[in-house]
Write a protein that holds these residues in place. Structure first.
Motif, short mmCIF file in Angstrom:
data_model
loop_
_atom_site.label_atom_id
_atom_site.label_comp_id
_atom_site.label_asym_id
_atom_site.label_seq_id
_atom_site.Cartn_x
_atom_site.Cartn_y
_atom_site.Cartn_z
N THR A 171 -23.02 82.81 14.10
CA THR A 171 -22.31 82.15 15.21
C THR A 171 -21.24 83.05 15.83
O THR A 171 -20.49 82.60 16.69
N GLY A 172 -21.18 84.29 15.41
CA GLY A 172 -20.11 85.18 15.88
C GLY A 172 -20.12 85.40 17.37
O GLY A 172 -19.06 85.43 18.02
N PHE A 173 -21.30 85.58 17.96
CA PHE A 173 -21.37 85.83 19.40
C PHE A 173 -20.87 84.61 20.17
O PHE A 173 -20.08 84.73 21.11
N ALA A 174 -21.31 83.42 19.76
CA ALA A 174 -20.89 82.20 20.44
C ALA A 174 -19.39 81.98 20.30
O ALA A 174 -18.70 81.58 21.25
N ILE A 175 -18.85 82.26 19.11
CA ILE A 175 -17.41 82.11 18.90
C ILE A 175 -16.64 83.10 19.78
O ILE A 175 -15.61 82.76 20.36
N PRO A 211 -29.41 91.71 11.31
CA PRO A 211 -29.88 92.51 12.44
C PRO A 211 -31.26 92.10 12.95
O PRO A 211 -31.65 92.51 14.05
N ASP A 212 -32.01 91.31 12.16
CA ASP A 212 -33.37 90.93 12.56
C ASP A 212 -33.44 89.58 13.26
O ASP A 212 -34.51 89.17 13.72
N ALA A 213 -32.32 88.90 13.36
CA ALA A 213 -32.30 87.59 14.02
C ALA A 213 -32.34 87.76 15.53
O ALA A 213 -32.30 88.88 16.06
N ASP A 214 -32.44 86.65 16.25
CA ASP A 214 -32.29 86.67 17.70
C ASP A 214 -31.03 87.43 18.05
O ASP A 214 -30.01 87.33 17.35
N ARG A 215 -31.06 88.20 19.14
CA ARG A 215 -29.95 89.13 19.44
C ARG A 215 -28.60 88.45 19.57
O ARG A 215 -27.56 89.08 19.38
N HIS A 216 -28.58 87.16 19.89
CA HIS A 216 -27.31 86.44 19.98
C HIS A 216 -26.99 85.65 18.72
O HIS A 216 -26.02 84.89 18.70
N ARG A 217 -27.80 85.84 17.68
CA ARG A 217 -27.55 85.17 16.41
C ARG A 217 -27.39 86.17 15.26
O ARG A 217 -27.42 85.80 14.09
N GLN A 218 -27.21 87.43 15.60
CA GLN A 218 -27.08 88.47 14.58
C GLN A 218 -25.66 88.60 14.06
O GLN A 218 -25.44 89.09 12.96
N GLN A 219 -24.67 88.18 14.85
CA GLN A 219 -23.28 88.50 14.57
C GLN A 219 -22.55 87.35 13.88
O GLN A 219 -22.86 86.17 14.09
N ASP A 223 -21.65 95.34 25.83
CA ASP A 223 -22.75 94.50 25.37
C ASP A 223 -22.48 94.19 23.91
O ASP A 223 -22.72 95.02 23.03
N ALA A 224 -21.93 93.00 23.65
CA ALA A 224 -21.50 92.67 22.29
C ALA A 224 -22.64 92.67 21.29
O ALA A 224 -22.40 92.78 20.08
#
Length: 403
Positions: A248-252, A188-196, A145-146
């Motif tokens: 954008t790390g998760f999307a990348i 760490p407080d952003a949407d879980r897919h926008r934290q990275q 779970d990234a």
């Protein structure tokens, strides 16, 4: 869907087949001997010779569809070529500069890197002058779970400060590895897919400590540059080293992993074909209980079932490649997950039967089978474990039938 090979693919297949037959297969025992007597993480002299020969033959950067950087092949054109390199996975992919993790890192830089990042890091990677590592997985969290990733990337003026520990950072043990792509949390407080986010960290940056190389079923897996456990302690890099934008790390990562998954599956087809060829040769030559193994019913069942499973997996991989070319990686998401589930399991089964056919020799260093099995079994974890892909695929299927 037309999976017939076009003229360019046929030409490259012929040239690549000759390269394997004339140079790569004969180099396998030489490579094994050189690797056993030198630094286990360094490239062998014979590999350098193979790379020079591949470049001379125009067999270089075949994986990159962008003609500015690579051969400009579609996924469908590249599939049979990657399959051929999979027949010698510890030599052929790197010999033609199509080895993970550099392939994924080059694709990432080509698509998301700035002009300066591409000039500094992509161009040397394309030339095969350096290697790179991808630092995503962590020992302290379930990295399947990234969004669990705990490494922190904190903005401090014109710099980012990185703190965390990574492992299974493929490529990092190679002495020629000069750049790490590090994924961590910027918010760490952003949407879980926008934290990275992802940042580029040169290997020689203060605070970077390569703790050890990880072994894969007892192998160093030096062909992938080795897998390292790395500490990042107050590591500072310029803010310009950020890839894309913050968050954008998760999307990348997902964009990087899509092509990476199908490339692994393409090569797995070749690994299974090599194992089946070895099994058939063994069955025709070995006598047991008064007759060749080829006349034993159970061995014939293995061979027939292997052919069926390989052909099924190949067709699914080709369909996925065609979809990626026609509707994009997002449109092929279901099929990418399907091949990631099916192809390693297929190859593991075929290689296992080849090992059984060879008996003691199958688990020894005298055949490539043990190393093929170790790499195949590992790919049921790498780029996402089977269970994660099955769960995600099932949810997508269920959504189709919601009332």
């Amino acid at each position: 869907m037309d999976f017939a090979y076009d003229a360019r693919t046929e030409e490259l297949r012929g040239e690549l087949t000759r390269f394997l037959t004339e140079h790569v297969y004969p180099a396998e025992p030489v490579h094994a001997e050189q690797a056993a007597t030198g630094d286990p993480w360094s490239r062998t002299p014979v590999l350098a010779e193979l790379k020079a020969e591949a470049r001379k033959r125009g067999l270089w950067n075949l994986f990159l569809p962008d003609p500015r950087y690579g051969a400009g092949l579609t996924n469908l054109q590249y599939a049979p070529l990657a399959e051929l390199t999979g027949r010698s996975p510890h030599l052929a992919p790197e010999a033609v500069n199509c080895a993970a993790p550099d392939t994924g890192n080059m694709e990432l830089l080509a698509e998301f890197g700035s002009d300066a990042q591409r000039e500094r890091w992509l161009m040397p990677l394309l030339e095969g002058e350096i290697r790179s590592a991808f630092c995503m997985t962590e020992p302290e969290v379930a990295s399947s779970d990234a969004t669990n990733i705990a490494t922190r990337i904190t903005r401090d003026g014109d710099e980012y400060v990185i703190n965390g520990r990574k492992w299974w950072s493929s490529g990092a043990m190679d002495p020629r590895c000069e750049i790490f792509i590090v994924m961590g949390k910027t918010d760490p407080d952003a949407d879980r897919h926008r934290q990275q986010s992802m940042v580029l960290v040169p290997r020689d940056t203060p605070g970077v400590t390569v703790r050890r190389g990880m072994h894969v079923f007892g192998y160093t897996d030096g062909t992938h540059g080795g897998h390292a456990e790395i500490d990042f302690t107050d590591v500072r890099v310029p803010a310009a080293n950020l890839i894309g934008a913050e968050g954008t790390g998760f999307a990348i990562a997902q964009a990087r992993l899509g092509p990476g998954r199908i490339h692994h599956c393409m090569r797995l087809i070749g690994m299974a074909e090599r194992a089946l060829e070895l099994l058939c040769r063994r069955a025709n030559e070995r006598i047991a209980f008064g007759r060749p193994l080829a006349e034993q019913g159970v061995v014939r069942e293995w061979i027939a079932e292997s052919r069926v499973r390989i052909e099924q997996a190949r067709l699914l991989v080709l369909k996925t490649a065609w979809l990626m070319d026609t509707v994009g990686n997002k449109g092929a998401h279901t099929e990418i997950q399907a091949i990631k589930i099916a192809t390693p399991a297929m190859a593991e089964w075929v290689i296992d039967k080849a090992i059984q056919g060879y008996g003691g020799a199958g688990v020894s260093q005298d055949t490539p089978l043990a190393a093929l099995w170790a790499q195949t079994r590992t790919l049921r974890l790498a780029d996402g474990p089977d269970e994660v892909h099955r769960n995600s695929l099932a949810k997508r299927e269920l959504r189709r039938w919601l009332p």
